[in-house]
Design an enzyme around this catalytic site. Structure first.
Site, PDB file in Angstrom:
ATOM      1  N   HIS A 186      53.565  31.780  11.945  1.00 60.80           N
ATOM      2  CA  HIS A 186      53.487  30.329  11.728  1.00 60.80           C
ATOM      3  C   HIS A 186      53.301  29.541  13.018  1.00 60.80           C
ATOM      4  CE1 HIS A 186      57.797  29.177  12.608  1.00 60.80           C
ATOM      5  NE2 HIS A 186      58.082  30.375  12.144  1.00 60.80           N
TER       6      HIS A 186
ATOM      7  N   ASP B  62      60.004  30.607  18.300  1.00 60.00           N
ATOM      8  CA  ASP B  62      59.899  30.663  16.829  1.00 60.00           C
ATOM      9  C   ASP B  62      58.819  29.656  16.442  1.00 60.00           C
ATOM     10  OD1 ASP B  62      60.215  30.632  14.103  1.00 60.00           O
ATOM     11  OD2 ASP B  62      62.223  29.770  14.110  1.00 60.00           O
TER      12      ASP B  62
ATOM     13  N   GLU C 273      55.958  26.472   7.858  1.00 62.00           N
ATOM     14  CA  GLU C 273      56.935  27.538   7.566  1.00 62.00           C
ATOM     15  C   GLU C 273      58.348  26.990   7.618  1.00 62.00           C
ATOM     16  OE1 GLU C 273      59.748  30.895   8.317  1.00 62.00           O
ATOM     17  OE2 GLU C 273      59.395  29.115   9.517  1.00 62.00           O
ATOM     18  N   GLU C 274      58.609  26.170   8.629  1.00 58.76           N
ATOM     19  CA  GLU C 274      59.990  25.730   8.870  1.00 58.76           C
ATOM     20  C   GLU C 274      60.520  24.780   7.793  1.00 58.76           C
ATOM     21  OE1 GLU C 274      61.907  27.092  10.884  1.00 58.76           O
ATOM     22  OE2 GLU C 274      60.699  27.955  12.505  1.00 58.76           O
TER      23      GLU C 274
ATOM     24  N   ASP D 196      57.394  37.263  12.885  1.00 61.23           N
ATOM     25  CA  ASP D 196      58.253  36.117  13.188  1.00 61.23           C
ATOM     26  C   ASP D 196      59.442  36.607  14.005  1.00 61.23           C
ATOM     27  OD1 ASP D 196      59.350  33.533  13.167  1.00 61.23           O
ATOM     28  OD2 ASP D 196      59.038  33.254  11.025  1.00 61.23           O
TER      29      ASP D 196
ATOM     30  N   HIS E 278      66.154  28.306  17.018  1.00 53.75           N
ATOM     31  CA  HIS E 278      66.209  26.891  16.643  1.00 53.75           C
ATOM     32  C   HIS E 278      66.921  26.026  17.674  1.00 53.75           C
ATOM     33  CE1 HIS E 278      64.839  27.197  12.181  1.00 53.75           C
ATOM     34  NE2 HIS E 278      64.136  27.964  12.998  1.00 53.75           N
TER      35      HIS E 278
HETATM   36 CO    CO Z   1      62.348  29.131  12.413  1.00 56.37          CO
HETATM   37 ZN    ZN Z   2      59.930  31.334  12.396  1.00 60.23          ZN
END
Ligand code: CO
Ligand code: ZN
Length: 333
Positions: free
Chosen positions: A65, A166, A196-197, A219, A305
């Site tokens: 992503h 990420d 995606e998130e 990922d 994150h």
């Molecule tokens: Co993520």
């Molecule tokens: Zn991710």
């Protein structure tokens, strides 16, 4: 690979606003692609056709992503302070003290209402962004504007740290895999997905159109190698992770076995992954249409994150090697 990763992680692409990252990828993959298209959701679909006719050739979708977690402005008060909501999994404890950059280039710092307890991170609803405004009318951002963490890339020996590892780490692995495949019996779709998130949205629609026989997400995954972390077996620097399970998906056992046996034959390090929190695009691919054989190759990552997500360079290189080995030969199932 490092300089491309630096460029990718220092580019801003919160969910729904992936254009800047997509442009960089498009330029990188163009010489290696047989077909390139962008779908209605903004996902970049890069096809590499089979180089030889082989029995048991598969249509395979690989997904990484492009988007990153961020925030969206929900309210500006009369003094120009900006209230915001999460656009993807932005947590209070990682947001205190952060700097936010909006898509129009405006930056701000995160402040917070009076603390109930100094040791507790407040929720996002008790935080605001100070963009230097003094009133609503001179505030340079408006309701609906998107922002993301502002943070530069850095290297600590083999450990690479940046915002949006990420999933720019997955993006760089997919790009390098496409570049390193000399020949393949398969019809390969390298898909750089959107949103995606906020719930693996771009991967689901791309998978519907491609209708793959096998789907693999690339990922990041959490690790269990920091003080008092969750008891998980994944560690930084010990190789790519073959996902067995996360709370959103049970990986297809044939895909798990394919990854693990390819790593063993190629003498590449790998780890078995049981992730206790989170999921990936593979979940959306697996449950599209009538169902798809799906799995994920995960890159171990600490501090997911946060604005300082950490990966190991060897894990990236070994992920490229493992995917290249998998996709260069026919599968046995
Ligand atoms: Co993520
Ligand atoms: Zn991710």
């Amino acid at each position: 690979m490092k300089s491309l990763l630096k460029t990718l992680t220092e580019t801003f692409a919160p969910s729904g606003y992936e254009d800047a990252v997509r442009k960089i990828i498009q330029k990188e993959v163009k010489p290696y692609a047989d077909e390139i298209r962008v779908d209605a959701m903004g996902s970049l679909i890069v096809r590499k056709k089979p180089t030889a006719a082989v029995k048991n050739s598969k249509r395979i979708m690989l997904a990484a992503h492009m988007d990153e977690i961020g925030v969206i402005v929900s309210h500006v008060d009369k003094n120009g302070y900006v209230r915001f909501a999460s656009n993807g999994g932005v947590f209070g404890r990682y947001t205190l003290g952060a700097r936010i950059r909006f898509m129009n280039g405006v930056t701000g710092v995160v402040g917070f209402d009076k603390l109930e307890s100094v040791d507790q991170a407040p929720s996002l609803s008790k935080m605001y962004i100070d963009v230097g405004a003094t009133s609503r009318s001179n505030c340079p951002v408006k309701v609906g504007d998107f922002g993301a963490f502002e943070r530069s890339y850095m290297e600590m020996g083999n450990r690479l740290v940046a915002k949006s590892m990420d999933d720019r780490a997955g993006v760089v692995v997919l790009i390098e895999t496409l570049k390193s495949i000399k020949a393949t019996p398969h019809d390969l779709y390298f898909v750089f997905t959107t949103q995606e998130e906020v719930g693996t949205r771009g991967a689901g629609t791309a998978a519907f159109s491609i209708d793959p026989e096998i789907g693999i997400a690339i990922d990041v995954t959490g690790t269990g190698d920091t003080p008092a972390s969750l008891k998980m077996s994944m560690e930084l620097g010990k190789g790519p992770c073959v996902k067995v399970r996360d709370p959103g998906m049970l990986a297809d056992l044939r895909v798990v076995e394919w990854m693990a046996s390819t790593a063993e034959k190629a003498k590449l390090p790998y780890q078995r992954e049981v992730l206790l929190v989170g999921s990936t695009d593979a979940r959306a691919i697996q449950v599209t249409r009538a169902g798809v054989m799906a799995g994920a190759l995960s890159i171990p990552c600490r501090y997911i994150h946060s604005a300082s997500e950490m990966v190991d360079y060897d894990d990236l290189k070994n992920s490229v090697k493992l995917l290249t080995a998998m996709l260069s030969r026919p599968v046995s199932f």
